[in-house]
Enzyme design. Structure first.
Site, PDB file in Angstrom:
ATOM      1  N   GLU A   1       0.777  -1.233   0.000  1.00  0.00           N
ATOM      2  CA  GLU A   1       0.000   0.000   0.000  1.00  0.00           C
ATOM      3  C   GLU A   1       0.812   1.289   0.000  1.00  0.00           C
ATOM      4  OE1 GLU A   1      -3.034  -0.450   3.016  1.00  0.00           O
ATOM      5  OE2 GLU A   1      -4.081  -1.931   1.785  1.00  0.00           O
TER       6      GLU A   1
ATOM      7  N   GLU B   1      -5.562  -7.299  -2.219  1.00  0.00           N
ATOM      8  CA  GLU B   1      -6.487  -7.214  -1.086  1.00  0.00           C
ATOM      9  C   GLU B   1      -7.817  -6.667  -1.557  1.00  0.00           C
ATOM     10  OE1 GLU B   1      -5.166  -4.968   2.291  1.00  0.00           O
ATOM     11  OE2 GLU B   1      -3.148  -5.846   2.300  1.00  0.00           O
TER      12      GLU B   1
END
Length: 425
Positions: free
Chosen positions: A217, A347
């Site tokens: 991320e 994800e």
């Protein structure tokens, strides 16, 4: 914790340090990558966890051709994966081993139809001298006395021997919080690259370790952090990914390199709808990954995306036309790249209640329209505060509604052509 580009990460964890490598027995031999699954079944029992012949329905090594991931025979790879976190936490071990054995966990995942796992880790996973907590050793006796790295060896080997494909994810540079860029004070880009090379080298003879997710991320907050295409390595995620990806490829040319997106890219080369941390791969159209650094036949784009349970977005409002507005947004943010790149969701998830249930159901419908079957759902763990997991809080029962929705990505069920028609508009 998952957040959009407008929110700050929350976490408070730390891990201990020290380095102890798992011993390799001298008589263990590396198995050639071309071994078939049938031959693997007939191979003699190996004597350590770092030399595992290829298992499962696909034949290693793996490569990319256009939008597909293929095995050595040209068969299309399908990864139905979950995230199992914990190695990046203070416990220095996957979670839930206070309730069950890791062998039971792997067996249950397999029984449910999962065939892939994304394992987050942090640098101190590689160096800590002991597992900090979270293990009942009467249930997991073979982990007694192991370092976190040795435990990771053992658990990766268990997955590999059960035919799972393993994606290793560098999750938090300080084992504390998700950083904007891979480097933080006291941990440089060179440190990060070194750790990635160490991991890919360590597991290069575990044939089912299919890829390395370079950094979890990348994102920006309030105009600072990770962007794509600035031309300055200190804040250009593309340049940092190329640096580390090239080193990983040089260390192990057979492993796939997973590159996530950023969040907001300061308005550059992106559509205006809000993006998630790691979710914005749109700038690749303006600033492609250098194939001399990460070869095209090894590159996988791996965005993250979430729904209303995790954080609010303007497009989740009824007044914005939710949920009928979502297929257009998904198409802009991801779908248009699925024709030319392998796009594997690293994800997505949520608690599957209220609007989030609507979001996840529609998202799975859209993925079915796109023919996308490669994903890593967040999470197996029930103790993810903003998403929950496939398992319920007893670490044994399955969240049936959540699982049944997800299973539609591989069970051959019908596609919702209404969603497909909206996506095509």
């Amino acid at each position: 914790m998952k957040r959009t580009h407008s929110l700050h990460a929350l976490a408070a964890i730390a891990c201990a340090a020290g380095l102890l490598f798992a011993p390799l027995l001298a008589q263990a031999q590396s198995i050639d990558a071309d071994i078939t699954a049938d031959a693997a079944d007939e191979a003699p029992l190996l004597l350590d966890d770092l030399h595992i012949p290829a298992k499962g329905q696909y034949k290693a090594p793996f490569h990319v051709k256009g939008k597909k991931i293929l095995d050595a025979n040209g068969k299309v790879v399908q990864m139905h994966g979950v995230n199992w976190f914990g190695f990046e936490t203070p416990d220095s071990i996957v979670h839930g081993l206070w309730a069950r054995s890791y062998q039971d966990m792997v067996a249950q995942m397999k029984s449910l139809g999962f065939n892939a796992v994304r394992l987050p880790f942090c640098p101190k996973t590689l160096t800590a001298s002991n597992i900090s907590g979270g293990v009942r050793y009467d249930l997991n006796p073979d982990l007694q006395g192991k370092t976190p790295l040795q435990a990771m060896d053992r658990i990766i080997a268990e997955f590999a021997n059960n035919g799972f494909y393993i994606l290793l994810d560098h999750h938090r540079p300080d084992c504390n919080a998700i950083s904007q860029m891979p480097n933080i004070p006291g941990y440089t880009l060179d440190d990060w690259t070194r750790d990635l090379v160490f991991v890919t080298t360590r597991y290069k003879d575990v044939k089912n370790v299919i890829g390395i997710d370079l950094k979890n991320e990348p994102h920006s907050d309030w105009g600072t952090g990770a962007f794509w295409g600035t031309g300055k390595v200190e804040n250009d995620w593309k340049l940092a990914a190329e640096k580390a990806g090239a080193a990983v490829h040089a260390a192990n040319p057979k492993v796939l390199v997973f590159v996530e997106g950023v969040s907001d890219n300061a308005g550059s080369c992106q559509t205006p709808d809000g993006h998630w941390w790691g979710g914005n791969i749109e700038p690749v159209q303006c600033y492609p990954i250098d194939a001399n650094k990460i070869p095209t036949n090894k590159l996988v784009l791996s965005p993250h995306i979430y729904g209303p349970d995790v954080a609010d977005q303007a497009y989740f409002a009824d007044s914005a036309g939710f949920p009928n507005n979502m297929p257009r947004i998904w198409e802009n943010q991801m779908g248009r790249f699925m024709a030319t790149y392998p796009v594997v969701l690293g994800e997505f998830g949520g608690k599957f209640m209220g609007k989030d249930q609507v979001w996840q159901t529609n998202f799975v419908d859209w993925l079915k329209c796109k023919g996308t079957k490669n994903f890593f759902y967040w999470a197996w763990n029930p103790n993810s505060g903003d998403t929950g997991g496939i398992l319920k809080d007893d670490w044994l029962s399955v969240n049936t509604e959540k699982y049944e929705n997800l299973k539609r990505l591989w069970d051959g069920s019908a596609v919702d052509h209404n969603i497909c028609a909206v996506a095509a508009d």
